[in-house]
Design an enzyme around this catalytic site. Structure first.
Site: not given
Ligand code: ADE
Ligand code: ZN
Length: 350
Positions: A24, A204, A207, A286
């Site tokens: 991201h 995503h 998760e 990130d």
């Molecule tokens: N935004 C940035 N990283 C993220 C993640 N791992 N899961 C959900 N939203 C995100």
């Molecule tokens: Zn992510």
């Protein structure tokens, strides 16, 4: 001797050439740049040391700081600078060759930053990095799950209208944010609009939510790959379907270890996903916000999981195969990666 082998191995893992598909933009901003941009734009931060803000235990805490970082990126030059630095970090710390990078349009446009500014600035940074550092990057706009469905649909409309400002670098739509309370079916209109507009699709999923979200993303939204996907291990039928269909999963060791509580990477779900025959690849998610980088992700995950050089090569090549490069570009990158990994492997002891 054992120590020397470990050092060589870390060097190897950092130096293997990488394609990254789950990273991201806003989560790659260097702490010093975050501080600098905040001062320049008069955004007050709760600490003088921004690295201290990069500290959280839950996805909600993380997303609040993610929003704070986003609020300091305002001018076209800010987007260009942060994108360039982000790619430079990938190259220097992990021999990054190619990235498909997420960004969150609504986190910027809701503060009045025009989408054209976001796209043009990101394209500036990407093109400068490609020229200076020989790394390529394409963009995936993310739906933010906490937005209402209408806002997501409108974001996609504006994105498609403004697409030329990205000068060919915008190729896909994804979805991020906290998953548990905002399931993917909420955004079916936004995804269908994006598909009609020629964007590739990912999301995503699973998760932090049940594996049925993976099925929804594939079958209802039309996603081609899945970001994260760890809870698939709870449903053998969905796992078998994804394995047989050759779905790629973009996995992120450190970020999920931190916010979803798999602190010991040797027990991270990636291990059983790979062992179960799923096509996985590694990503930094990130990186600055989780005190990591793409080189380190390979080091910590592959060492914890005891992967040998053949497994590492497979992870790297999965990054190429799962990418949205066209056929010729993919073949060239596959060949380049294989040749470079051959040379690196030849330099390994034993
Ligand atoms: N935004 C940035 N990283 C993220 C993640 N791992 N899961 C959900 N939203 C995100
Ligand atoms: Zn992510």
């Amino acid at each position: 001797m054992a120590g020397r082998l470990t050092v060589l191995r870390e060097d190897f893992l950092r130096r293997v050439p990488k394609a990254e598909l789950h990273c991201h933009f806003e989560g790659t901003v260097r702490p010093a740049t975050f501080k600098d941009l905040a001062e320049r734009h008069g955004v007050e931060l709760p600490s003088d040391d921004p690295a201290q803000l990069y500290d959280y235990n839950t996805i909600i805490e993380f997303l609040s700081i993610f929003g704070m970082v986003s609020s300091t990126i305002i001018d076209r030059d800010d987007f260009a600078r942060a994108a360039y630095e982000s790619l430079e970090d990938g190259v220097v710390l992990g021999n990054l060759r190619y990235r498909e990078m997420f960004f969150n349009p609504t986190l910027h446009t809701r503060r009045g930053v025009p989408i054209s500014t976001v796209l043009a600035g990101l394209a500036d940074g990407i093109e400068a990095a490609e020229q200076d550092l020989h790394v390529r990057c394409r963009l995936i706009a993310d739906v933010y799950r906490q937005d209402p469905p209408d806002a997501a649909r409108q974001m996609v409309e504006e994105l498609l209208d403004a697409r030329d400002h990205a000068r060919g670098h915008l190729i896909g739509l994804g979805m991020d944010g906290a998953e548990a309370d905002d399931p993917p079916e909420k955004f079916v209109d936004a995804f269908h609009l994006a598909r009609r507009g020629g964007l590739r699709l990912t999301s995503h999923a699973s998760e932090d939510a049940p594996p049925r979200n993976i099925v929804t993303c594939l079958d209802l939204l039309g996603c081609e790959r899945i970001d994260h996907g760890y809870h698939i291990l709870e449903d053998p039928a969905i796992l078998a379907r994804c394995r047989d269909d050759g779905i790629y999963f973009t996995c992120c060791p450190t970020s999920t270890a931190v916010v979803y509580g798999w602190p010991d990477l040797s027990h991270h779900p990636i291990k059983d996903m790979v062992a179960g025959g799923l096509r996985c690849m590694l990503n930094s998610d990130d990186p600055t916000m989780f005190h990591t980088d793409i080189g380190r992700e390979y080091v910590v995950a592959c060492q914890a999981l005891g992967y040998d050089a053949a497994k590492v090569r497979q992870l790297c090549l999965n990054g190429v195969e799962a990418s949205w490069l066209d056929g010729v570009d993919k073949a060239v990158m596959r060949q380049e990666l294989n040749a470079e990994i051959d040379a690196l492997q030849a330099s390994l002891p034993g």
